[in-house]
Design a protein around this motif. Structure first.
Motif, PDB file in Angstrom:
ATOM      1  N   SER A 104       0.843  -1.204   0.000  1.00  0.00           N
ATOM      2  CA  SER A 104       0.000   0.000   0.000  1.00  0.00           C
ATOM      3  C   SER A 104       0.873   1.247   0.000  1.00  0.00           C
ATOM      4  N   SER A 105       0.287   2.353  -0.460  1.00  0.00           N
ATOM      5  CA  SER A 105       1.026   3.615  -0.483  1.00  0.00           C
ATOM      6  C   SER A 105       0.017   4.756  -0.424  1.00  0.00           C
ATOM      7  N   GLN A 106       0.532   5.977  -0.370  1.00  0.00           N
ATOM      8  CA  GLN A 106      -0.372   7.121  -0.330  1.00  0.00           C
ATOM      9  C   GLN A 106      -1.122   7.300  -1.647  1.00  0.00           C
ATOM     10  N   SER A 107      -0.608   6.701  -2.724  1.00  0.00           N
ATOM     11  CA  SER A 107      -1.361   6.765  -3.983  1.00  0.00           C
ATOM     12  C   SER A 107      -2.629   5.923  -3.877  1.00  0.00           C
ATOM     13  N   LEU A 110      -4.662   6.922  -0.222  1.00  0.00           N
ATOM     14  CA  LEU A 110      -4.965   8.311   0.154  1.00  0.00           C
ATOM     15  C   LEU A 110      -5.435   9.115  -1.054  1.00  0.00           C
ATOM     16  N   ALA A 111      -4.559   9.265  -2.053  1.00  0.00           N
ATOM     17  CA  ALA A 111      -4.918  10.092  -3.215  1.00  0.00           C
ATOM     18  C   ALA A 111      -6.114   9.509  -3.968  1.00  0.00           C
ATOM     19  N   GLY A 120     -14.276   1.491  -5.681  1.00  0.00           N
ATOM     20  CA  GLY A 120     -14.429   0.049  -5.516  1.00  0.00           C
ATOM     21  C   GLY A 120     -13.786  -0.509  -4.254  1.00  0.00           C
ATOM     22  N   TYR A 121     -13.157   0.344  -3.446  1.00  0.00           N
ATOM     23  CA  TYR A 121     -12.641  -0.111  -2.143  1.00  0.00           C
ATOM     24  C   TYR A 121     -12.514   1.080  -1.204  1.00  0.00           C
ATOM     25  N   ASP A 122     -12.586   0.780   0.095  1.00  0.00           N
ATOM     26  CA  ASP A 122     -12.347   1.779   1.136  1.00  0.00           C
ATOM     27  C   ASP A 122     -10.968   1.483   1.732  1.00  0.00           C
ATOM     28  N   PRO A 123     -10.074   2.489   1.802  1.00  0.00           N
ATOM     29  CA  PRO A 123      -8.686   2.208   2.199  1.00  0.00           C
ATOM     30  C   PRO A 123      -8.550   1.701   3.632  1.00  0.00           C
ATOM     31  N   ILE A 124      -9.552   1.958   4.457  1.00  0.00           N
ATOM     32  CA  ILE A 124      -9.470   1.519   5.856  1.00  0.00           C
ATOM     33  C   ILE A 124     -10.406   0.343   6.117  1.00  0.00           C
ATOM     34  N   LYS A 125     -11.677   0.470   5.719  1.00  0.00           N
ATOM     35  CA  LYS A 125     -12.662  -0.579   6.052  1.00  0.00           C
ATOM     36  C   LYS A 125     -12.416  -1.891   5.314  1.00  0.00           C
ATOM     37  N   MET A 316      -3.473   7.318  11.648  1.00  0.00           N
ATOM     38  CA  MET A 316      -2.703   8.276  10.836  1.00  0.00           C
ATOM     39  C   MET A 316      -3.316   8.394   9.445  1.00  0.00           C
ATOM     40  N   MET A 317      -3.693   7.241   8.850  1.00  0.00           N
ATOM     41  CA  MET A 317      -4.311   7.260   7.524  1.00  0.00           C
ATOM     42  C   MET A 317      -5.618   8.059   7.538  1.00  0.00           C
TER      43      MET A 317
END
Length: 336
Positions: A104-107, A110-111, A120-125, A316-317
């Motif tokens: 994973s990365s900020q791209s 996050l971005a 199509g996805y949630d970065p945390i859930k 943090m995310m």
């Protein structure tokens, strides 16, 4: 004669008792029995970008160490496309058994969630965000023909030419654009965004003076700064970097909002059993702190990741999604 059967009877009873206990154990503790064997086959590490970029390089640095620590091969699979979204979504929907992971990365985390609708996805859930592989300092670089030697002169130069100076990024809605737009907002100045398709074209563009500045990962610019082909004005890092001792941090310039490093991590699909998450977290932390890895990270100007538990990593995310979400709204950033 009955006494001669006695040992046999006892043995049978013991066998039955043992079998009964084993049976009870196997039904009561299936998860434990499975995780005791984890990992028992190769683990696929999906890199949602083409080979050769900074995320791919980090994946390959860690895969050897993780393979040794976990005792199974780590197979790197590049699944590029849509700024990292395609490979990331693939892992979000993979079986949550610990055998398919994503770098994973900020791209990707996050971005893209802030800029791309219907991602199509949630970065945390949708993920168990396990651990960080490293933090990348970001740097503001200008073409040396620009008559500025520091951030103060640069801001004055931009103020005098609103919207006339160009900056580049690796694509519309990429972290390079988000970083630069945040900087322009903080200083109250304007510039024109020119998106390129990836890291290599953007470096070529700054070196050729097609664009005058960029605010992106230091790793892609470092050799050109050292060669005098680009000038570094400020870095986003906790302290000054050994590689650029004369370049101040944004913290020193009283811009804590801009003094944020980028990060690279490893995530699994959500619902991966807690004990498997724990095995992976400990393996990543062991790899990150080995002397050989620390040296490799330092050589690439990557900051060795702190001991951050998954819950703190996700906090943090979440905080950054809020902060950069404001940048995206105010700058009206749209995907290509």
């Amino acid at each position: 004669m009955p006494s001669s059967h006695h040992p046999m009877t006892t043995l049978s009873r013991r066998h039955l008792l043992g079998a009964g206990l084993a049976l009870a154990g196997s039904t009561a503790l299936p998860a434990l029995a499975q995780s005791d064997k984890y990992p028992s086959r190769p683990i696929t590490l999906v890199v949602p970008f083409p080979p050769g970029g900074s995320v791919d390089v980090m994946a390959r640095m860690y895969s050897d160490a993780l393979s040794r620590i976990l005792g199974v091969p780590m197979v790197i699979e590049n699944k590029p496309g849509a700024g990292g979204s395609i490979g990331t979504q693939y892992v979000a929907r993979a079986k949550p058994d610990g055998y398919t992971l994503v770098v994973s990365s900020q791209s990707s985390h996050l971005a893209n969630p802030l800029v791309q609708p219907n991602l199509g996805y949630d970065p945390i859930k949708d993920f168990a965000n396990l651990a960080m592989l490293g933090r990348q300092p970001n740097v503001v670089v200008v073409h040396p023909s620009l008559p500025v030697k520091n951030m103060q002169e640069f801001v004055a130069y931009l103020k005098a030419r609103p919207g006339q100076v160009n900056f580049c990024s690796a694509g519309a809605g990429s972290m390079g654009q988000l970083n630069a737009e945040a900087m322009l907002m903080q200083y109250g100045v304007q510039a024109m965004h020119i998106p390129y398709k990836g890291g290599s074209p953007l470096i070529t563009a700054v070196l050729a003076n097609e664009v005058q500045f960029a605010f992106d990962n230091l790793v892609i610019f470092l050799e050109h700064i050292k060669a005098g082909k680009l000038r570094a004005l400020a870095v986003a890092a906790p302290e000054r970097l050994a590689q650029l001792p004369d370049v101040p941090t944004f913290g020193e310039l009283n811009q804590p909002m801009l003094n944020q490093t980028s990060w690279t991590g490893i995530a699994a699909p959500q619902n991966v059993p807690a004990e498997i998450q724990d095995i992976l977290f400990k393996a990543i932390r062991q790899a990150a702190t080995e002397p050989a890895m620390v040296k490799q990270l330092n050589d690439r100007a990557v900051i060795v990741p702190e001991d951050m538990k998954p819950a703190a990593f996700e906090k943090m995310m979440a905080d950054r999604l809020v902060g950069y979400g404001e940048v995206v709204r105010r700058a009206k950033i749209k995907p290509e």
